[in-house]
Design a protein around this motif. Structure first.
Motif, PDB file in Angstrom:
ATOM      1  N   SER A   1       0.787  -1.195  -0.075  1.00 37.96           N
ATOM      2  CA  SER A   1       0.001  -0.006  -0.103  1.00 37.96           C
ATOM      3  C   SER A   1       0.824   1.355  -0.010  1.00 37.96           C
ATOM      4  CB  SER A   1      -0.824   0.029   1.245  1.00 37.96           C
ATOM      5  OG  SER A   1      -0.066   0.215   2.542  1.00 37.96           O
TER       6      SER A   1
ATOM      7  N   ALA B   1      -4.784  -5.161   4.103  1.00 38.16           N
ATOM      8  CA  ALA B   1      -4.695  -5.067   2.695  1.00 38.16           C
ATOM      9  C   ALA B   1      -4.668  -6.410   2.069  1.00 38.16           C
ATOM     10  CB  ALA B   1      -3.388  -4.264   2.217  1.00 38.16           C
TER      11      ALA B   1
ATOM     12  N   ASP C   1      -7.007   3.960  -3.599  1.00 37.31           N
ATOM     13  CA  ASP C   1      -6.588   2.429  -3.756  1.00 37.31           C
ATOM     14  C   ASP C   1      -6.841   1.293  -2.648  1.00 37.31           C
ATOM     15  OD1 ASP C   1      -6.643   2.980  -6.781  1.00 37.31           O
ATOM     16  OD2 ASP C   1      -4.248   3.193  -6.506  1.00 37.31           O
ATOM     17  N   ASN C   2      -6.126   1.970  -1.757  1.00 34.99           N
ATOM     18  CA  ASN C   2      -6.209   0.972  -0.459  1.00 34.99           C
ATOM     19  C   ASN C   2      -7.466   0.700   0.316  1.00 34.99           C
ATOM     20  OD1 ASN C   2      -4.625  -0.477   1.793  1.00 34.99           O
ATOM     21  ND2 ASN C   2      -5.549   1.032   3.050  1.00 34.99           N
TER      22      ASN C   2
ATOM     23  N   THR D   1      -9.004  -1.764  -2.075  1.00 37.31           N
ATOM     24  CA  THR D   1      -8.409  -3.157  -1.785  1.00 37.31           C
ATOM     25  C   THR D   1      -9.196  -3.664  -0.425  1.00 37.31           C
ATOM     26  OG1 THR D   1      -6.139  -2.579  -2.849  1.00 37.31           O
ATOM     27  CG2 THR D   1      -6.292  -4.358  -1.390  1.00 37.31           C
TER      28      THR D   1
END
Length: 433
Positions: free
Chosen positions: A60, A113, A150-151, A154
């Motif tokens: 991440s 993650a 984005d994390n 995810t």
């Protein structure tokens, strides 16, 4: 009518009658063989799932997010008050830290993650009878760059797949903290649209999507608190979108509100418009961690708030979902040893009393804060009862097994559903590890 014609008509009649019976039997068998969808919120206990823990090296590039102050994680700089139990986490998903055990061996942590880790958490829910989660999603984080967004994606993808794998339900809970009137509506709606396109979160026929009154539940947390930079008009706009948008709406809305929402005092804005907004929604979810701190004050909260809140909601046609929490501690986060173990767990007695108080008030559903919240000491998942030693101090479950709070929550679920008797007495943990 000649004999041949009579025989022909008789044959056709018998054939059609047999076909209809076969079809009916086939339909009955098909219906019986189809899995029954039970994704309704009634009779369920669900936990909040933060999913905000990142480790250096997890991909991440967020370093030790929510493990250490300013993402710096070493003895003397920790933001967690419990250490997670790592025995069942795959070795490839364990991240080495600078902390050490009494034996001088290094200590490891997990990352939200990693799918296999999140899937294990949901597997625990399945094993102990916890119905599912409200996956937390912080709107302000969506405004802070692609790396954070984005994390978030995810982690949510991990939660969605894990819920499916383990037959658990989930609802997305947007936490509005930190946003303002210029970005809260646009950011939330834009994000919801991309998630609906991928996961069909507004589809109540999805067995893993939490529902109420046959519609998918979406949650907005942080409505009506004092000193917020977004407005009640912003909330109205969001409620209208989630309920009425022809493509992305058709949902019911849960509002996370202050403890003093009904009386418009304490942590709530003193504005009657808050009640107007709440009546636009469907489920009321008052935040109570830290508002009482022992058995006596928990009982007082039941009489002064839970019972009366439930009556108000019933009168106004709303579902009431109270919050319970096992204890509270954030000494490492605040760098203040005087608040270590600020609200003691009383070896499970504090949480059980809250379960009893809520269920005896005839609530239909309960929210546990939280499943994985080790930085504010409200977690119910497995923690290390022999944590690292040194400059940072960590709590334990006071000699209880690491899975005790998972088990206790499962027992409370049975009590809510009337599968076991309603009892004020804390159940005795039956397993010997």
């Amino acid at each position: 009518m000649n004999r041949e014609l009579i025989l022909y008509v008789t044959f056709i009649s018998v054939f059609l009658l047999h076909s209809c019976k076969s079809s009916t039997n086939s339909d009955t068998l098909t219906k019986k063989s189809l899995p029954q969808i039970n994704n309704a919120i009634e009779g369920k206990i669900l936990a909040g799932y933060q999913g905000w823990f990142n480790a250096k090296g997890d991909g991440s590039k967020l370093n030790w997010k929510h493990y250490g102050n300013n993402a710096k994680f070493y003895p003397g700089s920790a933001s967690i008050d419990f250490w997670p139990e790592m025995d069942e986490i795959q070795q490839s998903n364990q991240y080495k830290t600078a902390f050490k055990y009494k034996s001088d061996t290094p200590a490891f942590v997990f990352s939200s993650a990693d799918f296999k880790t999140v899937n294990l958490h949901f597997k625990w829910m399945k094993e102990y009878g916890i119905d599912g989660v409200f996956a937390q999603r912080f709107v302000v984080g969506l405004t802070r760059g692609k790396k954070r967004s984005d994390n978030y994606n995810t982690v949510f993808d991990n939660c969605f797949k894990a819920a499916k794998n383990n037959n658990k339900v989930l609802s997305l809970m947007y936490d509005l903290s930190g946003t303002n009137s210029t970005n809260v509506v646009e950011t939330t709606i834009k994000d919801w649209k991309q998630l609906v396109r991928k996961y069909k979160l507004n589809d109540p026929t999805n067995p893993n999507v939490l529902t109420y009154k046959g519609k998918a539940v979406v949650s907005l947390w942080g409505v009506g608190f004092e000193n917020r930079k977004y407005t009640l008009e912003n909330i109205k706009e969001l409620i209208n979108f989630f309920k009425n948008d022809p493509k992305y709406g058709n949902c019911v809305v849960l509002l996370g509100v202050p403890t003093g929402w009904r009386t418009l005092d304490r942590d709530a804005v003193n504005d009657p418009k808050l009640h107007e907004v709440i009546k636009m929604a469907d489920i009321v979810h008052p935040w109570t961690p830290g508002r009482y701190n022992n058995l006596e004050s928990a009982d007082q909260h039941k009489e002064n708030y839970t019972v009366k809140d439930q009556q108000w909601c019933t009168k106004n046609g709303l579902m009431y979902m109270p919050v319970v929490f096992p204890g509270f501690s954030w000494a490492n986060m605040k760098n203040d040893r005087t608040i270590f173990n600020q609200i003691p767990r009383l070896k499970g007695g504090f949480l059980w009393r809250q379960f009893y108080n809520a269920i005896s008030s005839d609530v239909k559903t309960i929210y546990v804060a939280m499943f994985d919240e080790i930085d504010e000491g409200t977690c119910i998942f497995k923690v290390d009862n022999n944590p690292p030693v040194g400059e940072s101090q960590f709590l334990t479950y006071e000699g209880l097994p690491s899975d005790y709070y998972l088990w206790q929550t499962g027992q409370a679920t049975k009590m809510l559903r009337k599968e076991i008797p309603l009892t004020k007495e804390q159940p005795v943990y039956p397993y010997v590890k």
